[in-house]
Motif scaffolding. Structure first.
Motif, PDB file in Angstrom:
ATOM      1  N   GLY A  43      26.902  24.747 -30.205  1.00 29.41           N
ATOM      2  CA  GLY A  43      25.449  24.783 -29.719  1.00 29.41           C
ATOM      3  C   GLY A  43      25.139  26.056 -29.284  1.00 29.41           C
ATOM      4  N   GLY A  44      25.854  27.127 -29.055  1.00 31.54           N
ATOM      5  CA  GLY A  44      25.638  28.637 -28.757  1.00 31.54           C
ATOM      6  C   GLY A  44      25.754  29.378 -29.716  1.00 31.54           C
ATOM      7  N   GLY A  45      26.303  28.946 -30.888  1.00 31.34           N
ATOM      8  CA  GLY A  45      26.396  29.814 -31.917  1.00 31.34           C
ATOM      9  C   GLY A  45      27.268  29.211 -33.139  1.00 31.34           C
ATOM     10  N   ASP A  46      27.904  29.970 -33.867  1.00 30.05           N
ATOM     11  CA  ASP A  46      28.853  29.717 -35.238  1.00 30.05           C
ATOM     12  C   ASP A  46      30.082  29.384 -34.521  1.00 30.05           C
ATOM     13  OD1 ASP A  46      29.743  28.813 -37.382  1.00 30.05           O
ATOM     14  OD2 ASP A  46      29.489  30.693 -38.481  1.00 30.05           O
ATOM     15  N   VAL A  47      30.391  28.132 -34.122  1.00 25.51           N
ATOM     16  CA  VAL A  47      31.692  27.769 -33.455  1.00 25.51           C
ATOM     17  C   VAL A  47      32.809  27.597 -34.431  1.00 25.51           C
ATOM     18  CG1 VAL A  47      31.338  25.185 -33.647  1.00 25.51           C
ATOM     19  CG2 VAL A  47      32.505  26.091 -31.883  1.00 25.51           C
ATOM     20  N   TYR A  48      32.409  27.354 -35.780  1.00 20.96           N
ATOM     21  CA  TYR A  48      33.641  27.227 -36.657  1.00 20.96           C
ATOM     22  C   TYR A  48      34.615  28.270 -37.012  1.00 20.96           C
ATOM     23  CZ  TYR A  48      31.043  22.963 -38.323  1.00 20.96           C
ATOM     24  OH  TYR A  48      30.667  21.578 -38.293  1.00 20.96           O
TER      25      TYR A  48
END
Length: 222
Positions: A43-48
């Motif tokens: 939810g705060g950026g591209d976690v993948y």
């Protein structure tokens, strides 16, 4: 060569791990804590790429430490393949009517899930898919193989299973979402029971590889 699909009793040599139960348990605890911290980026950026890169490291590390045990647990058998397919498809098909029923009982659920999908949509489906597949593999290697085996060596199987499910739920709760934690609890319980009753890691892995990509990426519940 064609995979052998007949059932065989487990070989002690194949099941044995090159690590001590205490060392394996400490390693798994460290990996679970790190997983929980990294998934907080959700939810705060591209976690993948972040979680996916860590997951790839988990896969490599556990495969290196537990190669013979993993090979035995992933051996294709009729029971493993059929149960994995049937439970995976059954879970996936059931998810949509269950979600619709839940939204009638909990009015704010749909908006909450919409926000979860929005937070996860940092890449296209096909850009996300490779990372999702690596994460699934790492989750099975860690929670339904290494951690579960380490726990069951030190306590009764039922207690080990409960602790493994709890660890999986806590790790996913790092997202900060109660819905994600609830789904981890339910799915984790199903996949852990599969692992226990089929004596195979392949069975929950197949189910996981069906349910997660479909529900999360290919056909969202909304």
């Amino acid at each position: 060569m064609t995979p052998v699909l007949e059932e065989h009793s487990p070989s002690p040599a194949a099941v044995a791990s090159p690590t001590t139960s205490r060392g394996l348990l400490l390693l798994c605890a460290g990996l679970v804590i790190t997983w929980t911290l990294l998934i907080r980026r959700f939810g705060g950026g591209d976690v993948y790429p972040v979680l996916g890169s860590f997951a790839l490291g988990v896969v490599v590390a556990i495969a290196a430490l537990r190669g013979p045990a993993l090979a035995h647990a992933l051996r294709p058998t009729t029971r493993a393949v059929l149960s994995g397919l049937l439970i995976g498809v059954g879970m996936t098909v059931a998810t949509y009517p269950v979600f619709d029923m839940a939204t009638r009982l909990v009015p704010g659920l749909r908006a909450n899930v919409t926000e979860l999908y929005r937070a996860a949509a940092t890449r296209t489906v096909w850009q996300s898919m490779p990372w999702v597949l690596v994460i699934i593999l790492a989750e099975e290697f860690l929670f339904r193989s290494a951690l579960l085996d380490a726990l069951e060596r030190r306590m009764r199987p039922a207690v080990g299973m409960l602790l493994s499910i709890a660890a999986y739920t806590v790790a996913q709760a790092g997202t900060g979402s109660g819905i994600v934690a609830l789904m981890a609890l339910v799915c984790g319980a199903v996949w852990t029971l599969q692992r226990h009753y089929t004596k195979s890691l392949l069975s929950p892995l197949i189910s996981h590889l069906i349910w997660t990509p479909v529900v999360i990426l290919l056909k969202p519940v909304l």
